[in-house]
Structure formats: structure tokens, C-alpha cells
Scaffold this motif. Structure first.
Motif, PDB file in Angstrom:
ATOM      1  N   ASP A 169       5.356   5.415   5.329  1.00 53.03           N
ATOM      2  CA  ASP A 169       6.266   4.118   3.880  1.00 53.03           C
ATOM      3  C   ASP A 169       5.340   3.430   3.444  1.00 53.03           C
ATOM      4  O   ASP A 169       4.202   2.875   4.253  1.00 53.03           O
ATOM      5  N   ASN A 170       5.879   2.460   2.634  1.00 50.99           N
ATOM      6  CA  ASN A 170       4.771   1.827   1.680  1.00 50.99           C
ATOM      7  C   ASN A 170       4.544   1.030   2.972  1.00 50.99           C
ATOM      8  O   ASN A 170       5.527   0.040   4.050  1.00 50.99           O
ATOM      9  N   SER A 171       3.069  -0.185   3.085  1.00 50.85           N
ATOM     10  CA  SER A 171       3.169  -1.414   3.825  1.00 50.85           C
ATOM     11  C   SER A 171       2.140  -2.309   3.273  1.00 50.85           C
ATOM     12  O   SER A 171       1.462  -2.140   2.447  1.00 50.85           O
ATOM     13  N   LYS A 172       2.815  -3.889   3.234  1.00 51.73           N
ATOM     14  CA  LYS A 172       1.861  -4.718   2.703  1.00 51.73           C
ATOM     15  C   LYS A 172       0.411  -4.526   3.332  1.00 51.73           C
ATOM     16  O   LYS A 172      -0.295  -4.669   4.491  1.00 51.73           O
ATOM     17  N   ASN A 217      -5.907  15.425   8.687  1.00 50.71           N
ATOM     18  CA  ASN A 217      -4.879  15.839  10.329  1.00 50.71           C
ATOM     19  C   ASN A 217      -3.391  14.432   9.718  1.00 50.71           C
ATOM     20  O   ASN A 217      -3.211  14.159  10.583  1.00 50.71           O
ATOM     21  N   ARG A 218      -3.936  14.001   8.468  1.00 54.90           N
ATOM     22  CA  ARG A 218      -2.827  13.452   7.772  1.00 54.90           C
ATOM     23  C   ARG A 218      -1.352  13.951   7.456  1.00 54.90           C
ATOM     24  O   ARG A 218      -0.060  13.957   7.376  1.00 54.90           O
ATOM     25  N   VAL A 219      -1.699  15.578   7.012  1.00 54.82           N
ATOM     26  CA  VAL A 219      -0.613  16.284   6.059  1.00 54.82           C
ATOM     27  C   VAL A 219      -0.186  17.075   6.922  1.00 54.82           C
ATOM     28  O   VAL A 219      -0.588  17.899   7.628  1.00 54.82           O
ATOM     29  N   LYS A 220       1.476  16.798   7.078  1.00 53.24           N
ATOM     30  CA  LYS A 220       2.120  18.003   8.063  1.00 53.24           C
ATOM     31  C   LYS A 220       3.122  18.496   7.416  1.00 53.24           C
ATOM     32  O   LYS A 220       3.376  17.638   6.607  1.00 53.24           O
ATOM     33  N   GLU A 221       3.738  19.426   8.194  1.00 51.64           N
ATOM     34  CA  GLU A 221       4.951  20.972   7.271  1.00 51.64           C
ATOM     35  C   GLU A 221       5.788  19.810   7.232  1.00 51.64           C
ATOM     36  O   GLU A 221       5.667  19.089   8.447  1.00 51.64           O
ATOM     37  N   GLY A 222       7.187  19.844   6.428  1.00 53.51           N
ATOM     38  CA  GLY A 222       8.123  18.413   6.148  1.00 53.51           C
ATOM     39  C   GLY A 222       7.653  17.254   5.498  1.00 53.51           C
ATOM     40  O   GLY A 222       8.760  16.571   5.434  1.00 53.51           O
ATOM     41  N   GLN A 223       6.632  16.944   5.523  1.00 48.07           N
ATOM     42  CA  GLN A 223       6.546  15.382   4.569  1.00 48.07           C
ATOM     43  C   GLN A 223       7.221  15.502   2.962  1.00 48.07           C
ATOM     44  O   GLN A 223       7.162  17.226   2.755  1.00 48.07           O
ATOM     45  N   PHE A 249       0.719  -1.315   0.431  1.00 49.98           N
ATOM     46  CA  PHE A 249       0.272  -0.296   0.158  1.00 49.98           C
ATOM     47  C   PHE A 249       1.068   1.308   0.615  1.00 49.98           C
ATOM     48  O   PHE A 249       1.849   1.523   0.787  1.00 49.98           O
ATOM     49  N   GLU A 250       0.955   1.836  -0.915  1.00 45.98           N
ATOM     50  CA  GLU A 250       1.868   3.004  -1.443  1.00 45.98           C
ATOM     51  C   GLU A 250       0.711   4.902  -0.782  1.00 45.98           C
ATOM     52  O   GLU A 250       0.123   4.632  -1.048  1.00 45.98           O
ATOM     53  N   ASP A 251       0.981   4.670   0.631  1.00 45.85           N
ATOM     54  CA  ASP A 251       0.144   5.825   1.417  1.00 45.85           C
ATOM     55  C   ASP A 251       0.411   6.984   0.496  1.00 45.85           C
ATOM     56  O   ASP A 251       1.446   8.009   1.183  1.00 45.85           O
TER      57      ASP A 251
END
Length: 414
Positions: A340-343, A279-285, A57-59
């Protein structure tokens, strides 16, 4: 002898009646089940079916961004007024101090002129007071010089008379006159010296206050003159003029934006993001985009959390210099990495989510789709992350449920 004939328990007629009753009960039960489970026959060509997959899963989230200058300076007038002349057009390159337009405001100009006249009069009065203090100092200095001269004369006469009196050349009365004159001028010098000292202290304080007041008044005078000068709006920085559309005769309020100047020192990207990700988008990403066949890395520099029309705004800056050929107003697609990606189990995105909120879905088995409760986690531009309720390779209707949302079973005819 007669034989007693036993009557059969189940004859043919009884059996037929029992079979008929069973069939009737079955039909009733089937009809009842149909009444409980509403069935909809769907055309497979008009629905979308996807299999549940298992993989990475590409987040990430895809964003459509706009190119804007790294720095823009707003052009406004500190004083409201009416546009009298326009010197520069939108899109022009300007240097700092370039005249852009001139506004008129007769009331403000009249007030400035009156204030300027009043301040000049007050400055002249303070300067006259300063001259008077300096004149007074000269008068007291002259008085001190005269007393010191008289004291020297009296001192010489007193010394001469003292010798003459000791030799009895002059009388006591004559000696007493010279002695009294000497003491008189000594006393006068002492008194005048103290008066000069106090006058000097007082004059020093007054001169400081006068200088301070004149300085403040000159600052006010400069501000007034600057405000008059500011009626000709000039470019505060060098760059390219944008969002600039003044009209001769149009009135503007004080500090109302007249346009912008884009400082040509690089570019950044602006994007609207679905409130789902707030709630998931933050500075520095981190993020990346492609331009002219090259991939460029970016960083989320600012997150503006106010939601408008279901979106909030973010700004991204390039890690390094902006790409060559980038221009204001271009649109770029950016891939923003949230984690990061995860199964995970993956289900293709579809319109069903708008109907169910991801809480359930129609799962197909043996040509029939039935409702099943599921749990959806994260989503990216292609897939939903399945947390509960589905297994790998199961088939799910992912298109809109608007036509059969109220049905329990969907028959997918081949």
C-alpha cells in the motif's frame, strides 16, 4: 635633565611582520584544506539536480511483459529418429490427432518388429497350453461319465443278485462277484472325483495365470505397435502450432521438443523482474495494465526465483477473461503493486545510485555539493524512498557520479 625614553612594544615594522605572518599561515591553511578537499567544477547543464519531496510513495514496479497463451503443450517424439516427411507448417491451426510429421528409425523399427514376433509366439504357446488344459478337462469328464455308467450297471446287478441270493437262486460266489464289482466302481468314482476336484483347482489357477500373461503380452504388443505408430507425430491437443521448425533429414533425440501447440483458451503475461525485487514479489499480488483504452486487473500466478542476467521470471493471469484482440507476442506495460501507499521523503531515481549504492549522495548548498551519508529504502519506477540523511526541499545531484566520484566538493557554477 636627560629623560629616559621608553621603547615602544609594537612598532610599525613589527606589526607589518605579524600581519604578513598571519596571511602566510592562512594561505598555508587554505592550501592544506584544498589538498584535503578535492574540488570539481561542474557545468549545471551537464548534471541533473532534483529536490527532495515529501508525498505518497507508490510501492509499485513497472514491468514490460509479453503475451503468451494460457496453456501450451510441448510436441515431442517418444522415439528419436530422422525427419522423413513434414505435413504441417508453423502457425497452422490443428485439431487433436492432426499428423504433423513422420520420423524414421530403422534400428528401433527392427527391434520393435523382433519383439512383436517374439511376443506373438509366446501368446500362441500360452493359448496352446490353454487348449491342452481344456482337452484334459474333457478327457477326465468322459472318464467320470464312463465310471458313473459302470457304477450304475454294477449297482443294478448287485441289487438283483442280493434278492436272488436271499432266495438261494444264485450261489454265494456269484453274489460275491457282483458285490465286488459294485464296491470297485464306487472306489474308482471316489478316487476320480477327488482327482477331478484337484485338477479343476489347478486348471483354474493355470488359466488365470495364462489369461494374465496373455493380457500383459497384449499390452506390450499394443505399446510396441503404438511406438511404431508414434513415428508419425500427431497433435496431442487442438490449437495453434508454434516454435515449430523441423527440417527434412534432421535427426532428433527421444523426447526432444519439436514445437508447441498453443491452446486458444486465453492468455497470460510473462515478465522479467530485476533481482532487486526478488524478496518482495510474491504469488497473489495485484497488478494492472491498459489495453485498447481499458484497464485490466491481473494477479501474480507464478514466481520463478532462478536469476538469469540479473532478472527472475514471473507469470501474471487476468482476473477474468483475457481482453479481446490480445495476441501472442504483444508487449504490455504492467504496473505491479508491492504494498500500500505510504507518506515518505522522495528522491527522483538517477544514475547516482549505480555509483554509490544509495549509501551517500552529493547534496547542494550555496552552490556547492558535498558528500553526505544517506539511507535509501524502497524504490519504484520514479522515486527512491529516503529513510535517513536528507530533508524536504534539499537539492541532490542524481545524475551519474562517474566523472567526479573521487572529488569531495562539487562547485555548481551558474
Amino acid at each position: 635633565m636627560d629623560k629616559k625614553i621608553e621603547k615602544k612594544r609594537f612598532n610599525k615594522k613589527t606589526i607589518l611582520m605579524l600581519v604578513g605572518g598571519a596571511i602566510f599561515v592562512g594561505l598555508v591553511a587554505y592550501g592544506y584544506s584544498l589538498s584535503l578537499n578535492k574540488v570539481y567544477k561542474a557545468d549545471p547543464d551537464k548534471i541533473t539536480i532534483n529536490k527532495v519531496l515529501y508525498g505518497d510513495f507508490e510501492d509499485v514496479v513497472l514491468l514490460n511483459t509479453s503475451v503468451v497463451p494460457l496453456t501450451s503443450v510441448i510436441v515431442s517424439s517418444p522415439e528419436g529418429g530422422t525427419v522423413a516427411e513434414i505435413f504441417t507448417e508453423n502457425g497452422a491451426s490443428v485439431v487433436k490427432g492432426t499428423p504433423l510429421l513422420r520420423i524414421t528409425n530403422p534400428n528401433a523399427l527392427s527391434n520393435y518388429t523382433s519383439s512383436e514376433t517374439s511376443i506373438i509366439e509366446q501368446i500362441n504357446q500360452l493359448r496352446k497350453l490353454r487348449l491342452d488344459l481344456e482337452q484334459n478337462q474333457r478327457v477326465m469328464s468322459q472318464d467320470m461319465m464312463e465310471i458313473e455308467n459302470s457304477l450304475r450297471t454294477a449297482s443294478r446287478k448287485y441289487k438283483i443278485d442280493s434278492v436272488l441270493f436271499s432266495k438261494k437262486v444264485i450261489t454265494l460266489q456269484e453274489f460275491n462277484i457282483s458285490s465286488q464289482d459294485y464296491e470297485y466302481y464306487q472306489g474308482r468314482k471316489k478316487i476320480l472325483r477327488e482327482a477331478v476336484k484337484q485338477e479343476n483347482q489347478s486348471r483354474t489357477m493355470q488359466l488365470k495365470q495364462i489369461d494374465f500373461s496373455i493380457g500383459r503380452m497384449n499390452e506390450s504388443l499394443e505399446t510396441i505397435r503404438q511406438n511404431i505408430e508414434n513415428m508419425t507425430i500427431k497433435a496431442p491437443v487442438a490449437g495453434r502450432l508454434s516454435s515449430y521448425d523441423p527440417v527434412t533429414g534432421k535427426s532428433y533425440n527421444a523426447n526432444e521438443m519439436l514445437g508447441k501447440i498453443d491452446v486458444l483458451q486465453g492468455y497470460k503475461l510473462q515478465a522479467g523482474v530485476d533481482e532487486y525485487y526478488i524478496n518482495r514479489v510474491k504469488e497473489g499480488q495485484s497488478a494492472n495494465c491498459e489495453f485498447n483504452g481499458k484497464t485490466y486487473r491481473l494477479t501474480v500466478k507464478k514466481v520463478i526465483p532462478e536469476v538469469t542476467a540479473g532478472q527472475f521470471q514471473i507469470e501474471l493471469t487476468f482476473d477474468g477473461a483475457s481482453p479481446e484482440g490480445l495476441r501472442r507476442g504483444l508487449s504490455l506495460q504492467v504496473k505491479l503493486t508491492l504494498s500500500d501507499n505510504s507518506k515518505s521523503l522522495l528522491l527522483a531515481q538517477g544514475q547516482f545510485f549505480q555509483s554509490t549504492g544509495g549509501s551517500w549522495a552529493f547534496v547542494i548548498k550555496d552552490g556547492k555539493a558535498t558528500k553526505r551519508n544517506i539511507k535509501i529504502g524502497r524504490k519504484n519506477h520514479l522515486y527512491y524512498e529516503v529513510l535517513e540523511g536528507l530533508q524536504k526541499n534539499e537539492e541532490v545531484i542524481t545524475s551519474s557520479y562517474d566523472q567526479f566520484n573521487q572529488y569531495d566538493i562539487i562547485e555548481v557554477s551558474k
